[in-house]
Design an enzyme around this catalytic site. Structure first.
Site, PDB file in Angstrom:
ATOM      1  CG  ASP A  43     -81.774  34.806 -32.440  1.00  9.20           C
ATOM      2  OD1 ASP A  43     -81.285  35.502 -33.353  1.00  9.20           O
ATOM      3  OD2 ASP A  43     -81.458  33.629 -32.253  1.00  9.20           O
ATOM      4  CG  ASN A  89     -76.556  24.012 -27.585  1.00  8.08           C
ATOM      5  OD1 ASN A  89     -76.977  24.371 -28.693  1.00  8.08           O
ATOM      6  ND2 ASN A  89     -76.656  24.777 -26.515  1.00  8.08           N
ATOM      7  CG  HIS A 136     -78.777  27.009 -29.953  1.00 15.01           C
ATOM      8  ND1 HIS A 136     -78.023  27.838 -29.151  1.00 15.01           N
ATOM      9  CD2 HIS A 136     -78.347  27.254 -31.212  1.00 15.01           C
ATOM     10  CE1 HIS A 136     -77.200  28.536 -29.903  1.00 15.01           C
ATOM     11  NE2 HIS A 136     -77.378  28.198 -31.163  1.00 15.01           N
ATOM     12  CD  GLU A 194     -78.883  27.954 -25.726  1.00 17.04           C
ATOM     13  OE1 GLU A 194     -78.630  26.945 -26.398  1.00 17.04           O
ATOM     14  OE2 GLU A 194     -78.122  28.952 -25.674  1.00 17.04           O
TER      15      GLU A 194
HETATM   16  P1  PGA Z   1     -73.252  29.621 -36.402  1.00 17.79           P
HETATM   17  O1  PGA Z   1     -74.380  29.596 -35.284  1.00 17.79           O
HETATM   18  O2  PGA Z   1     -73.972  29.833 -37.701  1.00 17.79           O
HETATM   19  O3  PGA Z   1     -72.399  30.772 -36.025  1.00 17.79           O
HETATM   20  O4  PGA Z   1     -72.568  28.290 -36.340  1.00 17.79           O
HETATM   21  C1  PGA Z   1     -75.513  28.819 -35.495  1.00 17.79           C
HETATM   22  C2  PGA Z   1     -76.404  28.906 -34.289  1.00 17.79           C
HETATM   23  O5  PGA Z   1     -75.893  29.052 -33.166  1.00 17.79           O
HETATM   24  O6  PGA Z   1     -77.626  28.812 -34.446  1.00 17.79           O
END
Ligand code: PGA
Length: 239
Positions: A67, A136, A138, A143
């Site tokens: 992304d 959450n 995702h 999302e």
């Molecule tokens: P993080 O993010 O590695 O900073 O915990 C993971 C994500 O949001 O996919």
């Protein structure tokens, strides 16, 4: 599902980097799916070390990132292109033309999403997709919600995600509201998936994602359907 639990982040990083390096040793032209965020930083550091020691080469490999924020110039310090340069690409031998990240600054982000999927189709399947997980549930910027989109698309970031990512920006209002993200269909097409989670704050969502019902309200739960899923967890993330 193959699940490995580690006493330390360092041990996890070493094994994750070893899996990626092992793939490149048997398949030098492998297609990697790469992720950003806090989770993979130590894994990239370990890969850079392996490269510096002459144990792995990325010369024939290519990579597609999950992304990119919409609206940030590619050289913005918080763009995912800048992140990849800083943590990996500036230190390894993957040819620049093989490093793919959606262009979040494209005049038509929807068209850019289609271009990204078409390019991926031409190159072939992702051999190994590295994934973190949001609190959450995702994956990429897919999302939770009543429905998910299969293809690469423009996604609106949830409030929770913008809040989590605001630690990298001067203030919450500076966090972009949209991103181009691979869809869940694009992610699930990968031959193998390496899901990584570190820290006690990820324990609850990991439990839901791996052992709860498969639901679009927990996008990572769809990974339960993937035959080539490996999960790497620190002890506290395993709960
Ligand atoms: P993080 O993010 O590695 O900073 O915990 C993971 C994500 O949001 O996919």
């Amino acid at each position: 599902m193959n699940k490995l639990v580690f006493k330390s982040e360092a041990a996890l990083n070493e094994v994750a980097a070893g899996i990626i390096a092992g793939l490149l040793q048997t398949k030098p032209d492998a297609v990697l799916g790469l992720a950003t965020g806090g989770t993979p930083v130590g894994i990239y550091k370990e890969l850079v070390r392996l490269y510096a020691e002459g144990k792995v080469s990325f010369r024939k490999a290519s990579a597609f990132n999950l992304d990119e924020y919409v609206g940030l110039p590619p050289d913005h310090p918080e763009s995912y292109r800048s992140y990849m340069q800083k943590h990996l690409y500036d230190h390894i031998d993957m040819p620049p033309e093989n490093r793919h990240i959606p262009d979040g600054n494209a005049p038509d982000p929807e068209a850019e999403s289609r271009r990204y999927d078409e390019l991926l189709e031409r190159v072939g399947r992702i051999d190994l997709q590295l994934l973190g997980i949001g609190h959450n549930g995702h994956i990429g910027f897919n999302e939770p919600g009543p429905a998910l989109i299969g293809a690469t698309h423009v996604a609106r970031l949830s409030d929770k995600t913008r809040q989590a990512n605001s630690r990298y920006f001067p203030s919450l209002s500076d966090v972009p509201e949209k991103a181009i993200t691979m869809g869940v269909g694009t992610i699930l097409k990968a031959r193998r998936i390496l899901l990584v989670a570190k820290g006690a704050d990820k324990a609850e969502i990991i439990r839901k994602a791996l052992y709860g019902p498969i639901t679009t309200e927990v996008p990572a739960s769809l990974l339960q359907t993937h035959p080539g899923l490996t999960v790497l967890l620190t002890e506290d993330a395993a709960g």
